[in-house]
Structure formats: C-alpha cells, structure tokens
Write an enzyme that holds these catalytic residues in place. Structure first.
Site, mmCIF file in Angstrom:
data_model
loop_
_atom_site.group_PDB
_atom_site.id
_atom_site.type_symbol
_atom_site.label_atom_id
_atom_site.label_comp_id
_atom_site.label_asym_id
_atom_site.label_seq_id
_atom_site.Cartn_x
_atom_site.Cartn_y
_atom_site.Cartn_z
ATOM 1 N N GLU A 15 -32.606 56.103 68.374
ATOM 2 C CA GLU A 15 -31.299 56.629 67.989
ATOM 3 C C GLU A 15 -30.460 56.879 69.235
ATOM 4 O O GLU A 15 -29.535 57.669 69.229
ATOM 5 C CB GLU A 15 -31.449 57.906 67.153
ATOM 6 C CG GLU A 15 -31.962 59.131 67.914
ATOM 7 C CD GLU A 15 -33.487 59.224 68.001
ATOM 8 O OE1 GLU A 15 -34.123 58.142 67.829
ATOM 9 O OE2 GLU A 15 -34.029 60.288 68.255
ATOM 10 N N ASN A 75 -34.277 60.469 58.825
ATOM 11 C CA ASN A 75 -35.310 59.498 58.442
ATOM 12 C C ASN A 75 -36.301 60.132 57.474
ATOM 13 O O ASN A 75 -36.652 59.530 56.457
ATOM 14 C CB ASN A 75 -36.064 59.016 59.683
ATOM 15 C CG ASN A 75 -35.369 57.786 60.286
ATOM 16 O OD1 ASN A 75 -34.562 57.147 59.610
ATOM 17 N ND2 ASN A 75 -35.667 57.496 61.543
#
Lengths: 166, 515
Positions: B423, B388
């Site tokens: 996640e 990210n």
C-alpha cells in the site's frame, strides 16, 4: 562605242567582198557561161553572168572535192530558182556537164532537199576558168554534214557549162 | 581482289586503247578519199588534146581567142588537183619524168594564161602556134603521168587495205583480250557467288543454331526470373531493388509500391514510404557511404504507419550502383515488445510504475541534472490492513486502483509516480524544492482525506495517507534519498498518521554519518 563600231566595220568588211559590188569578172561579161537543154536536148536558154546575177542568190559553205582546199563560202543561184525563173517544170533529174567533158546526174529530190546552187563567186570573188570556174554546182555541205560522201562530191560539178533536163 | 582490280584496269585500258584506235582511224574516213588521180590524169590528157585541137582551129580561123583561153583554163583546172595531190608519195620507186611533166605543164600553161587575152587574135595566134609545137610532146609525156597515177593509186589503195587490216587485227586482239577478261571475271563472279552462297548457308545454319541457343537461354532466364519473382512475391519480407540514383526501379514488392502511393513500378519513390524523413535520410547516408544497414527499425506507410525492420545493402547491377532493401513488418513483435516493456515496468493493479521502474526513472532523473533540485515523496495508506481484513482483498485492490487514478489525475503530467510496495507509493518530483514538495504532499493528503473512496455496492471508505518527504542533497545516491524519505514516512506514522513529514537535510558534515 568604238568597240561596236569596230565590230560593225569588221562585219561589213566580211560581207562587202562577198557581194562583190566593186569587182569585175576575170572573163568577158558577155560570155555565155551556161546553156540549158530541154529533155529533147534542145537549147532552152544560154545565160551570162549578168543573167545569173539578176536572179536572187544565196550562199552556202562547202569544199571543192579532191584537191584539199579548205571549205569556201560560195554565192550563186539556186538551181530551183533558176528553173522557176525559166518557167520550167521540175524535171525528173538533170545532167550537169562540165567544160572538161565530165558529167553527173542530179536528181530532182536534191533540189527539194538540199537546194544546191550554181555558184559564181568563191569567198566573194568571181571564179576564173583556170581555177575550177566560172560556175560550180555547190551543195550546202556546211548545213548538211551528211553530204560529205562520194555521191555528192560527184554531183559537185566544177566548170559547169551545160544543164540537160531529163 | 588485287588480281580482279588489275584485270578490270587492264580491260579498261585495252577498251580505251581500242576506242582511241577506232577514233583515230575513223578520222581518216570522215571525208571521202580521193583515188581520183587516174581520172584526173586522163582528163588532163584529154584537155591537152582538146587544147591542141582548139589551137589548130584558131590557126585556121575556126576558133576565137576566148575559146582558146577557156580551153587553157580547163587544162589549168585539170592540172591543179594533180599538183596538189600527195598520191605520188606512195610510189615505191620515184617516177621523175611524170613529176617533170607536171611541173613543166604548170609553168607553160601559167605563162600562156598570163599572155593570152580574151580578144587579142594576134597574141592568140602566136600562142596557138606555140601550143601546136609543144603540145603533141606533152600529150605523149602525159601518158607516163597516167601510168604513174595508176601505180600510185593502186599502192595507196593497198596501203589503206593493209592499214585497215592491221586495225582489224588490233581490234581483234583487243576484243580477244576483253573477252578473255570477261571470261575470267565471269568465272570469278561465279566462284565468288558459289562461295558466298555456301557462306550464307553456313551463316544461316549458325544463325539458326544460335537462335535456338538464345531461345533456350532466354527461356531459362525467363524461368529463373519467374522463379525469382515468385520467391520475392511470396516472401514475407518486402523487397525493393533500386538504382542508387533512384532513377531506375528494378523490382519493388507490390505492398511497398502500394504503401509508397505509386501506381506503377516506374513511379515508385522510396522517400514517400517513410513516416520519419530523418530515418530515410539516415538510411540514405549509410548506403551512400557503402555501408550495409542491418536491422534498422523504422515506421513506414505514412497513411497507416507500421513498424518495419529494414536491412539494406549496396550492390552493383550492370556496373551501376544499386540498393537492395529488405523490409520486414515487425508490428506484432513491436507490439509484443511494448507490451512486455509495459508489463516489466508497470504495476499490474494500478497501472502506475512498479518499484523497479520507478527507481530506474528516479536514477535517470537524478543523473539528468546533478545540480537541479529534486524531491521524493513516499506515501503509505494508513491502516490498509484493516480494509483488507474487513472487506476482503478485492476491495483493498479497488481502493488501491482508485487512489492511484486520483493521484495520477491530480499530479502534473511528467510527474513520476509508482507503487513500490503493498500500500506504499512513491512520487519523484524533478525540479522541485522541499517546500514546494511539502505543499504538494499536503494538497494530496488533504484531497485524499476529504474525498472518501466510493466502491461497488454503495460502500464508501475514508482513507488517509502518511507521507514522507525529502529533498535531494549534494552527494545523494538513490539509496540515501530513499532511506531519508523512508525515515520521514516513519516519522509521519509515528506522529499519528494522516500527515506529511519533511526530513530536513542533514548538515553536510553529518551526511557521511547518515549514509
């Protein structure tokens, strides 16, 4: 079979007396019964029973007027046949006269239409003088019920003795 | 009515009586009457005179015995009708002299007739002499006979006249009665005819008024029916009104008719409307029980199925049971509902179950068979924060999506898989022992590790997974199961990531402490 024989016998029994073969008249056979006159009142012929019987006969049924007897079977000579036999022209009319001085006119038309007879047997028997005989003018009342009127009763002349042609 | 019958009967009786009278009287006139007795008595006298003359002639030798016998026969014949006639019964006062004369003449002439021979002149002379003596008296006496006959015949004629007159009186009376009856009947018929004409005109008036009312009523009904039809046709719902035996279809919406495959209303078949025959049978059973069916969802139109909401109720039409079924197309609602359901249970990014849905599915799986083995895998992408941070959140999202797709394709169908955190994923493996679950986890982990994720812009990222595994134990709740799996994941991370860790089940006694 016997039943048919019975019927045959009965039938013959009915007819044999009517033919009157085994019977003699209650008056002399040579007695002249009827006199025929022409239009000028001259005698043409006189007839005995034998003369009448010699002519072809036939039978009719009818009553004697005015005495309440039941109808009888009459056998005799047709007036028409009698006139033919005598070789006579058919008259305009004729007067039937009786022993008792009674008389009545019979028109020619009656001969054509009804063929009346001069009867000499009643129910198979010859007719005695004391019983309206020996000759009676008889009309076929049985075949023609319309004859039961005073006109034809008057023309039914009993004890006929003379026939005058007119 | 009875009066008429009585009148008609009386008239018939009177007419029959008249006919009887006529037939009876006419019998008397079948043959000509006699009335000849006067002539016969006169003739008798004449013949007696002639007999006397003949007898005198015979005595003078001017007549034969045969002539005398013939004359006597003529007298006998003239006597016979008078002996047989009943005209003397008409005499009001008897005339015995005349009767005696008749009887005497009969006796004497019969005697002479018997004795007289056709050819015997001696006997004839003897009888002729006797005649000459007696006959003049007899001729005189016969005058009384002529008078008696005349009187009797006159009375007979008058009696017959009276009788005829009486007959005419009777017939006149009968005719008058019949005429009166006819008059009464005619009057009755006239009055009845007038009455019936009046009644007919009243009836006609009533009829026409009734017809008008019926017409107006019919028009009203027709208008109502049209209105109802319009309402039914324009309603968003579809309707059918059908007899309970389904033999008669009172109404069916055009759409339903078309969907059932029938061309005409009469050919409409309710069962052919349903996609699911069981739904149809269920609806029928409930309606047959007399229940009102509310809000039954079912799929209709087998050719192109759609969802419909049915409301049905039994009712009676013309005394016969019938069903009114409303159908409402809820396809859009159903789609919306399904969409909402999907939204509520799906992770919008990956299309997998979201946390809540997965946990609910897990609870269901746990409850389904409490004895069956079940394993839970918790998976976490190692160092996802770095991705990210390095490539931005859209790339991170792409990674998540690709991973989710891959895992779904690798796993058996029916395996429950969901994204339960940023996640973090979870997989519920029903009917799977711990060892088998470990093998699956390893295969998954290795597959992910060995196949880098290709992203847009030739960017390829290698990612690894840490996996915590646990197996369901007796007395496990979802919470304890998740806790144990979480613990295993933690252990896998702690042990250096990119690995699987299977939490051995605690011993039964220790389980309580672990919870």
């Amino acid at each position: 079979m016997s039943r048919y024989r019975l019927i045959l016998c009965a039938w013959l029994g009915l007819w044999f007396p009517a033919l009157g073969w085994a019977q003699s008249p209650p008056y002399p056979a040579d007695l002249s019964l009827l006199t025929l006159f022409d239009t000028h009142d001259r005698v043409i012929d006189t007839l005995t029973l034998a003369d009448l019987e010699a002519l072809p006969g036939h039978q009719v049924r009818g009553p004697i007027p005015d005495n309440d007897y039941p109808e009888s079977t009459w056998y005799g000579v047709s007036i028409r046949a009698l006139l033919e036999h005598e070789h006579l022209l058919r008259p305009h009319s004729m007067v039937a006269a009786a022993l008792n001085d009674y008389s009545e006119t019979i028109p020619d038309a009656d001969l054509t239409r009804y063929d009346p007879i001069i009867a000499y047997r009643r129910d198979g028997d010859f007719i005695p003088f004391g019983e309206y005989g020996p000759l009676i003018v008889m009309y076929p009342y049985g075949e023609h019920p319309e004859l039961h009127t005073r006109t034809y009763y008057n023309r039914t002349v009993w004890q006929l003795s003379e026939l005058h042609l007119k | 009515m009875w009066l008429l019958i009585l009148l008609a009967s009386t008239m018939i009786v009177v007419a029959l009586s008249g006919l009887y009278l006529i037939s009876e009287r006419s019998d008397q006139f079948d043959t000509p009457g006699r009335h000849t007795e006067v002539w016969q008595s006169y003739s008798l006298q004449l013949q007696l005179r002639e007999l006397l003359e003949t007898a005198q002639a015979l005595e003078h030798g001017e007549a034969s015995p045969a002539q005398l016998k013939i004359r006597l026969g003529t007298v006998r014949t003239a006597l016979d009708p008078l002996l047989r006639t009943r005209v003397f019964d008409y005499l009001v006062e008897p005339r015995p002299d005349a009767m005696r004369t008749l009887a005497r003449l009969d006796r004497r002439t019969a005697d002479w007739m018997q004795r007289l021979d056709w050819r015997d002149p001696v006997k004839a002379a003897e009888i002729a002499s006797r005649m000459r003596k007696t006959l003049p008296d007899e001729i005189r006496a016969s005058h009384e006979l002529i008078v008696a006959c005349n009187v009797a015949v006159a009375i007979q004629l008058d009696r017959e006249r009276q009788s005829l007159k009486q007959t005419f009186h009777w017939l006149g009376g009968f005719l008058a009665l019949i005429a009166t009856g006819c008059l009464v009947l005619a009057l009755r018929i006239l009055s009845a005819q007038r009455r019936s004409r009046r009644l007919a005109s009243e009836l006609h008036r009533l009829n026409s008024s009734l017809e008008r009312r019926v017409q107006s009523r019919t028009r009203l009904l027709h208008e109502r029916e049209t209105l109802l039809q319009t309402i039914l046709d324009s309603t968003p719902s579809e309707v059918t009104l059908i007899s309970a035996d389904q033999r008669r279809v009172f109404y069916v919406s055009h759409t339903l008719l078309m969907q059932s495959g029938a061309g005409r209303q009469e050919a409409f078949d309710l069962s052919r409307l349903f996609v699911d025959a069981d739904d149809y049978q269920r609806l029928l059973a409930r309606l047959d029980r007399g229940d009102t069916v509310q809000q039954l969802e079912t799929r209709l139109y087998p050719a192109a199925p759609y969802w419909a909401l049915l409301t049905a109720r039994p009712l009676r039409i013309h005394g016969q049971p019938a069903w009114l079924i409303w159908s409402f197309d809820i396809t859009r609602r159903k789609t919306m509902e399904q969409k909402l359901h999907r939204l509520a249970t799906t992770d919008s990014l990956t299309g997998l179950y979201n946390r809540r849905a997965l946990l609910r599915a897990a609870i269901q799986a746990l409850r389904e068979d409490r004895r069956a083995p079940l394993s839970l895998l918790l998976l976490d992408i190692d160092h996802f924060k770095r991705i990210n941070d390095a490539h931005g959140h859209p790339i991170g999202d792409d990674v998540l999506k690709t991973l989710a797709r891959r895992m779904s394709s690798w796993l058996r169908a029916g395996t429950l898989i969901g994204r339960i955190g940023g996640e973090e994923f979870a997989i519920v493996l029903p009917h799977t022992q711990a060892a088998e679950a470990l093998a699956i986890a390893e295969r998954l982990r290795q597959a992910v590790a060995s196949a880098p994720v290709a992203l847009s812009g030739q960017l390829t990222l290698s990612i690894t997974l840490s996996i915590g595994i646990t197996q369901r134990q007796d007395g496990d709740s979802l919470r304890t199961l998740v806790q144990r799996a979480d613990h295993a994941l933690y252990r896998a991370k702690a042990e250096g990531r990119n690995r699987s860790h299977l939490t051995e089940a605690p011993r039964q006694p220790a389980a309580a402490a672990d919870i």
